[in-house]
Design a protein around this motif. Structure first.
Motif, PDB file in Angstrom:
ATOM      1  N   THR A   1      11.004 -22.460  45.529  1.00 54.62           N
ATOM      2  CA  THR A   1      11.102 -22.613  44.080  1.00 54.62           C
ATOM      3  C   THR A   1      12.104 -23.692  43.704  1.00 54.62           C
ATOM      4  OG1 THR A   1      10.545 -20.279  43.720  1.00 54.62           O
ATOM      5  CG2 THR A   1      11.653 -21.422  41.924  1.00 54.62           C
ATOM      6  N   GLU A   2      13.224 -23.725  44.413  1.00 53.63           N
ATOM      7  CA  GLU A   2      14.309 -24.648  44.062  1.00 53.63           C
ATOM      8  C   GLU A   2      14.125 -26.045  44.636  1.00 53.63           C
ATOM      9  OE1 GLU A   2      17.791 -22.636  45.403  1.00 53.63           O
ATOM     10  OE2 GLU A   2      17.837 -21.250  43.687  1.00 53.63           O
ATOM     11  N   THR A   3      13.461 -26.172  45.785  1.00 49.63           N
ATOM     12  CA  THR A   3      13.386 -27.467  46.467  1.00 49.63           C
ATOM     13  C   THR A   3      11.989 -28.060  46.535  1.00 49.63           C
ATOM     14  OG1 THR A   3      12.990 -26.550  48.671  1.00 49.63           O
ATOM     15  CG2 THR A   3      15.288 -26.712  47.938  1.00 49.63           C
TER      16      THR A   3
ATOM     17  N   ASP B   1       2.071 -24.271  37.876  1.00 50.08           N
ATOM     18  CA  ASP B   1       1.620 -23.409  36.784  1.00 50.08           C
ATOM     19  C   ASP B   1       1.252 -22.046  37.363  1.00 50.08           C
ATOM     20  OD1 ASP B   1       0.378 -22.131  34.667  1.00 50.08           O
ATOM     21  OD2 ASP B   1      -0.748 -23.907  34.026  1.00 50.08           O
ATOM     22  N   ILE B   2       1.964 -20.995  36.953  1.00 49.03           N
ATOM     23  CA  ILE B   2       1.724 -19.664  37.504  1.00 49.03           C
ATOM     24  C   ILE B   2       0.356 -19.121  37.106  1.00 49.03           C
ATOM     25  CG2 ILE B   2       4.174 -19.115  37.565  1.00 49.03           C
ATOM     26  CD1 ILE B   2       3.750 -17.387  35.072  1.00 49.03           C
ATOM     27  N   ARG B   3      -0.277 -19.745  36.128  1.00 49.48           N
ATOM     28  CA  ARG B   3      -1.578 -19.264  35.648  1.00 49.48           C
ATOM     29  C   ARG B   3      -2.743 -19.837  36.436  1.00 49.48           C
ATOM     30  NH1 ARG B   3      -0.635 -21.393  29.697  1.00 49.48           N
ATOM     31  NH2 ARG B   3       0.009 -23.141  31.051  1.00 49.48           N
ATOM     32  N   GLN B   4      -2.472 -20.748  37.322  1.00 51.73           N
ATOM     33  CA  GLN B   4      -3.552 -21.410  38.044  1.00 51.73           C
ATOM     34  C   GLN B   4      -3.353 -21.304  39.560  1.00 51.73           C
ATOM     35  OE1 GLN B   4      -3.901 -25.466  36.707  1.00 51.73           O
ATOM     36  NE2 GLN B   4      -4.312 -24.900  34.582  1.00 51.73           N
ATOM     37  N   GLY B   5      -4.455 -21.302  40.277  1.00 51.35           N
ATOM     38  CA  GLY B   5      -4.418 -21.447  41.726  1.00 51.35           C
ATOM     39  C   GLY B   5      -4.402 -20.172  42.542  1.00 51.35           C
ATOM     40  N   MET B   6      -4.330 -18.995  41.905  1.00 53.41           N
ATOM     41  CA  MET B   6      -4.229 -17.765  42.690  1.00 53.41           C
ATOM     42  C   MET B   6      -5.450 -17.557  43.573  1.00 53.41           C
ATOM     43  SD  MET B   6      -3.602 -13.805  41.545  1.00 53.41           S
ATOM     44  CE  MET B   6      -1.844 -14.050  41.291  1.00 53.41           C
TER      45      MET B   6
ATOM     46  N   ILE C   1      -4.006  -9.227  52.965  1.00 52.77           N
ATOM     47  CA  ILE C   1      -3.351 -10.405  52.385  1.00 52.77           C
ATOM     48  C   ILE C   1      -2.922 -10.086  50.956  1.00 52.77           C
ATOM     49  CG2 ILE C   1      -3.584 -12.858  51.804  1.00 52.77           C
ATOM     50  CD1 ILE C   1      -5.836 -13.011  53.873  1.00 52.77           C
ATOM     51  N   ALA C   2      -1.700 -10.469  50.610  1.00 50.30           N
ATOM     52  CA  ALA C   2      -1.164 -10.249  49.266  1.00 50.30           C
ATOM     53  C   ALA C   2      -0.544 -11.536  48.759  1.00 50.30           C
ATOM     54  CB  ALA C   2      -0.135  -9.122  49.279  1.00 50.30           C
ATOM     55  N   GLN C   3      -0.180 -11.536  47.500  1.00 47.54           N
ATOM     56  CA  GLN C   3       0.396 -12.731  46.892  1.00 47.54           C
ATOM     57  C   GLN C   3       1.436 -12.347  45.846  1.00 47.54           C
ATOM     58  OE1 GLN C   3      -1.227 -16.948  44.909  1.00 47.54           O
ATOM     59  NE2 GLN C   3      -2.678 -15.491  45.794  1.00 47.54           N
ATOM     60  N   ARG C   4       2.521 -13.096  45.832  1.00 46.85           N
ATOM     61  CA  ARG C   4       3.579 -12.920  44.838  1.00 46.85           C
ATOM     62  C   ARG C   4       3.897 -14.281  44.241  1.00 46.85           C
ATOM     63  NH1 ARG C   4       9.744 -10.664  45.993  1.00 46.85           N
ATOM     64  NH2 ARG C   4      10.499 -10.815  43.851  1.00 46.85           N
ATOM     65  N   ILE C   5       4.112 -14.337  42.928  1.00 46.49           N
ATOM     66  CA  ILE C   5       4.316 -15.609  42.243  1.00 46.49           C
ATOM     67  C   ILE C   5       5.620 -15.579  41.465  1.00 46.49           C
ATOM     68  CG2 ILE C   5       3.364 -17.226  40.548  1.00 46.49           C
ATOM     69  CD1 ILE C   5       0.603 -16.049  41.170  1.00 46.49           C
ATOM     70  N   THR C   6       6.386 -16.671  41.574  1.00 44.85           N
ATOM     71  CA  THR C   6       7.554 -16.867  40.732  1.00 44.85           C
ATOM     72  C   THR C   6       7.308 -18.090  39.856  1.00 44.85           C
ATOM     73  OG1 THR C   6       8.676 -18.322  42.310  1.00 44.85           O
ATOM     74  CG2 THR C   6       9.027 -15.952  42.562  1.00 44.85           C
ATOM     75  N   GLY C   7       8.331 -18.532  39.149  1.00 46.93           N
ATOM     76  CA  GLY C   7       8.153 -19.662  38.251  1.00 46.93           C
ATOM     77  C   GLY C   7       7.762 -20.954  38.930  1.00 46.93           C
ATOM     78  N   GLY C   8       8.187 -21.162  40.181  1.00 41.28           N
ATOM     79  CA  GLY C   8       7.902 -22.437  40.827  1.00 41.28           C
ATOM     80  C   GLY C   8       7.307 -22.349  42.206  1.00 41.28           C
ATOM     81  N   ALA C   9       6.967 -21.138  42.652  1.00 38.06           N
ATOM     82  CA  ALA C   9       6.426 -20.994  44.010  1.00 38.06           C
ATOM     83  C   ALA C   9       5.579 -19.740  44.106  1.00 38.06           C
ATOM     84  CB  ALA C   9       7.551 -20.952  45.040  1.00 38.06           C
TER      85      ALA C   9
END
Length: 236
Positions: free
Chosen positions: A28-30, A97-102, A151-159
């Motif tokens: 997220t940071e880098t 964008d957290i709304r896209q790509g899942m 398989i699972a997925q977790r999303i933050t603001g940038g990653a």
């Protein structure tokens, strides 16, 4: 940018889980992607819904009786067990964008795992049997055998963190079925012992390290920087 490949595990289950969480923060940071494939400590990780079940305390007691320390996670589905040789994988990916790509990330991970398991000789396909452990839409099973990968997925603001588990050996599959049956019964979740499969049962390699290396290589794209999680501070 190089992919940061992290190997090994921390000394305790909680520290080990924190290491993977730190990788998500790092990306997220880098903007640097990371890949980690390892064998978590022996444990049962309960999901949030499990902790709210009337029989949760009983489930924890059962897990302890079977020699599986209980861990509570804030995200994810139903309980997942690790024997100490069951594999886990985690890939952190920068996103805009957290709304896209899942859906695309799930598809990519599924194809990567299908490829890796085929490369070690297993006959696998999408999906899972009825009443599987930690049931979900994004799973891989052996043809005519049980569930091998979730398989699972977790999303933050940038990653995004795409992660999961892989049962390699028949011995691990048998042990998982033995402990998860009474645990799932305690929290009143349907579970079929026969739904637990393995790479070995699907005709693939039973060598955990070989499967581990193959999955790691499949998840990596481009140049890498390899580090041991015990040799560095992961608050990079």
């Amino acid at each position: 940018m190089e992919t940061l490949v992290v190997r090994g595990r921390k000394e305790t289950p909680n520290a080990d889980r924190a290491a993977t969480k730190t990788l998500l923060t790092h990306t997220t940071e880098t903007g640097q992607p990371t890949v980690r494939v390892w064998t978590p400590h022996r444990q049962i990780a309960f999901g949030r819904r499990d902790t709210r079940a009337d029989g949760f305390d009983r489930a924890v007691s059962i897990a302890t009786e079977y020699g599986f320390p209980a861990i509570e996670r804030s995200v994810g589905g139903r309980a997942v067990a690790y024997t100490g040789s069951v594999l886990a994988f985690a890939s952190t990916i920068p996103i805009d964008d957290i709304r896209q790509g899942m859906d695309e990330r799930y598809e990519t991970a599924t194809m990567q795992l299908l490829t890796a398991l085929s490369d070690v000789g297993a006959t696998v396909e999408r999906g899972e049997p009825a009443d599987s452990y930690c049931p979900g839409e994004h799973s891989i099973q052996g043809s005519d055998t049980g569930k091998i990968v979730g398989i699972a997925q977790r999303i933050t603001g940038g990653a995004a963190l795409v992660s999961g588990c892989v049962t390699v050996t028949d011995r691990d599959a048998t042990e998982l079925a033995s402990v998860l049956a009474p645990v799932y019964a305690a929290i009143d979740v349907p579970f079929d012992r026969a739904s637990v499969g393995s790479v070995e049962a699907a005709g693939g390699a039973a060598a955990v390290e070989a499967v581990q290396r193959t999955i790691e290589q499949t998840l990596i794209s481009g140049p890498t920087a390899v580090v041991d999680c015990n040799s560095i501070e992961l608050d990079l």
